[in-house]
Design a protein around this motif. Structure first.
Motif, PDB file in Angstrom:
ATOM      1  N   ARG A   1       1.072 -19.180  -1.015  1.00 46.72           N
ATOM      2  CA  ARG A   1       0.007 -18.480  -0.269  1.00 46.72           C
ATOM      3  C   ARG A   1       0.531 -17.963   1.067  1.00 46.72           C
ATOM      4  O   ARG A   1       0.225 -16.833   1.467  1.00 46.72           O
ATOM      5  CB  ARG A   1      -1.180 -19.423  -0.062  1.00 46.72           C
ATOM      6  N   VAL A   2       1.320 -18.773   1.758  1.00 46.59           N
ATOM      7  CA  VAL A   2       1.847 -18.346   3.060  1.00 46.59           C
ATOM      8  C   VAL A   2       2.800 -17.167   2.896  1.00 46.59           C
ATOM      9  O   VAL A   2       2.670 -16.135   3.573  1.00 46.59           O
ATOM     10  CB  VAL A   2       2.556 -19.520   3.758  1.00 46.59           C
ATOM     11  N   TRP A   3       3.755 -17.300   1.984  1.00 54.28           N
ATOM     12  CA  TRP A   3       4.744 -16.252   1.818  1.00 54.28           C
ATOM     13  C   TRP A   3       4.147 -15.004   1.172  1.00 54.28           C
ATOM     14  O   TRP A   3       4.665 -13.900   1.359  1.00 54.28           O
ATOM     15  CB  TRP A   3       5.924 -16.757   0.993  1.00 54.28           C
ATOM     16  N   GLY A   4       3.077 -15.157   0.403  1.00 53.55           N
ATOM     17  CA  GLY A   4       2.415 -13.977  -0.150  1.00 53.55           C
ATOM     18  C   GLY A   4       1.878 -13.073   0.943  1.00 53.55           C
ATOM     19  O   GLY A   4       2.027 -11.843   0.882  1.00 53.55           O
TER      20      GLY A   4
ATOM     21  N   VAL B   1       2.931 -13.067   4.149  1.00 52.18           N
ATOM     22  CA  VAL B   1       4.066 -12.556   4.927  1.00 52.18           C
ATOM     23  C   VAL B   1       4.754 -11.407   4.201  1.00 52.18           C
ATOM     24  O   VAL B   1       5.071 -10.364   4.799  1.00 52.18           O
ATOM     25  CB  VAL B   1       5.069 -13.690   5.221  1.00 52.18           C
ATOM     26  N   PHE B   2       4.972 -11.582   2.891  1.00 52.16           N
ATOM     27  CA  PHE B   2       5.673 -10.547   2.152  1.00 52.16           C
ATOM     28  C   PHE B   2       4.821  -9.280   2.046  1.00 52.16           C
ATOM     29  O   PHE B   2       5.350  -8.164   2.082  1.00 52.16           O
ATOM     30  CB  PHE B   2       6.030 -11.037   0.746  1.00 52.16           C
ATOM     31  N   GLY B   3       3.506  -9.435   1.915  1.00 61.04           N
ATOM     32  CA  GLY B   3       2.641  -8.262   1.886  1.00 61.04           C
ATOM     33  C   GLY B   3       2.743  -7.451   3.169  1.00 61.04           C
ATOM     34  O   GLY B   3       2.849  -6.214   3.136  1.00 61.04           O
ATOM     35  N   ILE B   4       2.726  -8.147   4.306  1.00 63.64           N
ATOM     36  CA  ILE B   4       2.865  -7.455   5.589  1.00 63.64           C
ATOM     37  C   ILE B   4       4.240  -6.789   5.695  1.00 63.64           C
ATOM     38  O   ILE B   4       4.367  -5.643   6.148  1.00 63.64           O
ATOM     39  CB  ILE B   4       2.649  -8.442   6.749  1.00 63.64           C
ATOM     40  N   ALA B   5       5.282  -7.500   5.259  1.00 61.46           N
ATOM     41  CA  ALA B   5       6.627  -6.943   5.321  1.00 61.46           C
ATOM     42  C   ALA B   5       6.782  -5.717   4.440  1.00 61.46           C
ATOM     43  O   ALA B   5       7.435  -4.738   4.808  1.00 61.46           O
ATOM     44  CB  ALA B   5       7.654  -8.013   4.912  1.00 61.46           C
ATOM     45  N   ALA B   6       6.164  -5.741   3.251  1.00 59.93           N
ATOM     46  CA  ALA B   6       6.254  -4.595   2.344  1.00 59.93           C
ATOM     47  C   ALA B   6       5.601  -3.361   2.953  1.00 59.93           C
ATOM     48  O   ALA B   6       6.128  -2.247   2.856  1.00 59.93           O
ATOM     49  CB  ALA B   6       5.605  -4.938   1.004  1.00 59.93           C
ATOM     50  N   VAL B   7       4.452  -3.559   3.600  1.00 62.54           N
ATOM     51  CA  VAL B   7       3.778  -2.424   4.246  1.00 62.54           C
ATOM     52  C   VAL B   7       4.641  -1.876   5.377  1.00 62.54           C
ATOM     53  O   VAL B   7       4.797  -0.656   5.538  1.00 62.54           O
ATOM     54  CB  VAL B   7       2.398  -2.858   4.771  1.00 62.54           C
ATOM     55  N   ALA B   8       5.237  -2.770   6.168  1.00 59.83           N
ATOM     56  CA  ALA B   8       6.089  -2.329   7.273  1.00 59.83           C
ATOM     57  C   ALA B   8       7.316  -1.584   6.762  1.00 59.83           C
ATOM     58  O   ALA B   8       7.723  -0.567   7.333  1.00 59.83           O
ATOM     59  CB  ALA B   8       6.510  -3.540   8.116  1.00 59.83           C
ATOM     60  N   CYS B   9       7.902  -2.069   5.669  1.00 54.72           N
ATOM     61  CA  CYS B   9       9.082  -1.401   5.109  1.00 54.72           C
ATOM     62  C   CYS B   9       8.726  -0.025   4.559  1.00 54.72           C
ATOM     63  O   CYS B   9       9.496   0.936   4.690  1.00 54.72           O
ATOM     64  CB  CYS B   9       9.696  -2.256   4.005  1.00 54.72           C
ATOM     65  N   ALA B  10       7.553   0.085   3.945  1.00 57.76           N
ATOM     66  CA  ALA B  10       7.115   1.384   3.445  1.00 57.76           C
ATOM     67  C   ALA B  10       6.926   2.369   4.596  1.00 57.76           C
ATOM     68  O   ALA B  10       7.296   3.547   4.503  1.00 57.76           O
ATOM     69  CB  ALA B  10       5.820   1.223   2.654  1.00 57.76           C
ATOM     70  N   ALA B  11       6.358   1.892   5.705  1.00 59.82           N
ATOM     71  CA  ALA B  11       6.171   2.760   6.867  1.00 59.82           C
ATOM     72  C   ALA B  11       7.520   3.201   7.440  1.00 59.82           C
ATOM     73  O   ALA B  11       7.697   4.360   7.833  1.00 59.82           O
ATOM     74  CB  ALA B  11       5.358   2.020   7.932  1.00 59.82           C
ATOM     75  N   LEU B  12       8.490   2.272   7.461  1.00 59.27           N
ATOM     76  CA  LEU B  12       9.815   2.636   7.949  1.00 59.27           C
ATOM     77  C   LEU B  12      10.469   3.685   7.055  1.00 59.27           C
ATOM     78  O   LEU B  12      11.090   4.635   7.530  1.00 59.27           O
ATOM     79  CB  LEU B  12      10.710   1.392   8.000  1.00 59.27           C
ATOM     80  N   ALA B  13      10.322   3.503   5.737  1.00 57.32           N
ATOM     81  CA  ALA B  13      10.927   4.458   4.803  1.00 57.32           C
ATOM     82  C   ALA B  13      10.311   5.840   4.952  1.00 57.32           C
ATOM     83  O   ALA B  13      11.016   6.858   4.922  1.00 57.32           O
ATOM     84  CB  ALA B  13      10.758   3.959   3.369  1.00 57.32           C
TER      85      ALA B  13
END
Length: 451
Positions: A91-94, A96-108
């Protein structure tokens, strides 16, 4: 299986893994540029930090609580705890990873290195769960397969990916390493004790169903069990499964997790410091660190086998000291052998294999291996501090060690592999002295409680 036999087997696995790690680094160094060596080193550095800090201390809490349950044959409760901890971490890493995926998409989308940061996020998540599953098998006293997957299968897959991409798709080096982490984590989940216990339960249920008496028209009725034989509390209610319903111990877990995070930064923080100045220098330090990891893996192998035994012997001073002496003697074998090997090869021999760009890697390797020798004497003592309930002391020691290593390197402007290794040695010396002091405090507390 005895601790000595398990230590030898795990040690063999770790030595094989160390050889594969060095082959991986050598392959990347020979077939790719020194900059890509630095990038790959940063990826594996993130993996190590996530493996130590990513479980958020639930790996250590699980080892502490599940080891006695497995040893007593209370398999259902131990498996229930393992599932609870896995679900809590998921639950915790889900999130965190969701936030990271959105941030990576914005960077791309903005033209930034989104794919690179996504690769780091995937490696961080998989490494966290990898460590959790390895610790669960360790608590079950099944360390061999977990150690094989982590120490041998992972670098072997990374080496295979490096070889294939160097021939067919050089730009896919990082992707091949990420895939190795994903595959190993999936396998470790499939062989985790909670999953294995669930499968065994289904097999037992199917077997009992197939042997159940036929209840037909003329069959004698099977009597219902007498409810008076159901265990009850004084209040008359059924006794619940305490392990399955117990809350996750987040406070001590996060304390241990913070200590592990700080310790991992002491190990891999230098890579981030050097990488921020020069990827070429990071590549040189990566080679030295991978050579040193051969000795560190031997020490870790012994600690892996002895940790559940130490958890059971924490209140038995004589047995505890005997285990620690055995662990220290076993831990010294590999780093001392590696140090001798480095002196035999010499600086010129290492440069002849890797190239002139790796001048200084030999000196850094020697200093790092010396720090591993120091750590080998007291590595098992850290289990006494963590498993014995002194989590806060562990965090303070790790914080001071990180300050010595990273802070000292930044303050002194260390920009070479050898100068950075000196600070690692100083930090390891401080940590080992504190681990010995922590053991002395634990033994004194035991004597006081018996008085």
């Amino acid at each position: 299986m005895s601790a000595a036999k398990q230590s030898i087997l795990v040690l063999g696995i770790r030595v094989g893994g160390a050889v594969l790690q060095m082959l991986l680094v050598a392959t990347v160094a020979v077939r790719f540029s020194v900059t890509e060596v630095g990038l790959n080193g940063i990826l594996w550095a993130v993996a190590l930090v996530a493996r130590m800090a990513g479980p958020l201390g639930l790996d250590v809490m699980g080892l502490r609580s599940q080891s006695p349950l497995w040893a007593e044959g209370r398999n259902d409760q131990a498996a229930a705890l393992a599932r609870r901890y896995s679900g809590a971490l998921g639950r915790v890493w889900g999130v965190v990873f969701g936030i990271a995926a959105v941030a990576c998409a914005a960077l791309a989308l903005g033209g930034g290195p989104g794919s690179w940061f996504l690769a780091l996020a995937i490696v961080a998540v998989t490494s966290a769960f990898m460590q959790l599953y390895v610790a669960q098998r360790q608590a079950r006293n099944w360390p061999l397969l977990g150690q094989f997957m982590e120490s041998v299968a992972l670098p072997a897959l990374g080496l295979l990916g490096a070889l294939l991409t160097s021939v067919f798709a050089p730009n896919w080096l990082i992707a091949s390493q990420v895939m190795a982490f994903v595959l190993v984590t999936v396998v470790l989940y499939a062989v985790s004790p909670s999953v294995q216990e669930a499968r065994a339960g289904r097999r037992r249920a199917a077997s009992s169903a197939s042997t159940a008496p036929f209840i037909g028209r003329h069959a004698r009725a099977v009597p219902e069990p007498d409810p008076s034989y159901v265990p009850r509390h004084a209040s008359g209610g059924s006794r619940p499964d305490d392990a399955a319903s117990a809350p996750v111990p987040w406070r001590p877990a996060l304390t241990v997790g913070a200590g592990n995070a700080l310790t991992s930064l002491c190990v891999r923080g230098p890579m981030f410091v050097i990488g921020g100045q020069s990827l070429a220098a990071a590549g040189v330090y990566e080679v030295a660190q991978k050579i040193q990891s051969g000795g560190a893996m031997g020490t870790s192998a012994v600690a892996t086998v002895f940790a559940p035994r130490i958890a059971v012997a924490l209140r038995k001073p004589v047995a505890l000291i005997k285990l620690l002496l055995q662990a220290s003697a076993s831990s010294l074998v590999v780093p001392l052998g590696l140090l001798l090997f480095l002196f035999v090869v010499g600086s010129d021999g290492l440069v002849a294999v890797l190239g002139d760009e790796y001048q200084g890697a030999w000196a850094a390797s020697v200093i790092l291996v010396v720090s591993t020798v120091i750590n080998a004497v007291t590595s098992a003592m850290s289990n006494v501090m963590v498993l014995g309930g002194r989590e806060r002391m562990f965090v303070v020691i790790a914080a001071v060690q990180m300050t010595v290593v990273v802070g000292g390197a930044l303050a002194s402007g260390a920009d070479t592999a050898a100068s950075m290794a000196v600070w690692v040695l100083m930090g390891e010396t401080f940590r080992s002295a504190c681990m010995a002091a922590g053991l002395a405090l634990h033994l004194r507390a035991l004597r006081g409680s018996r008085a």
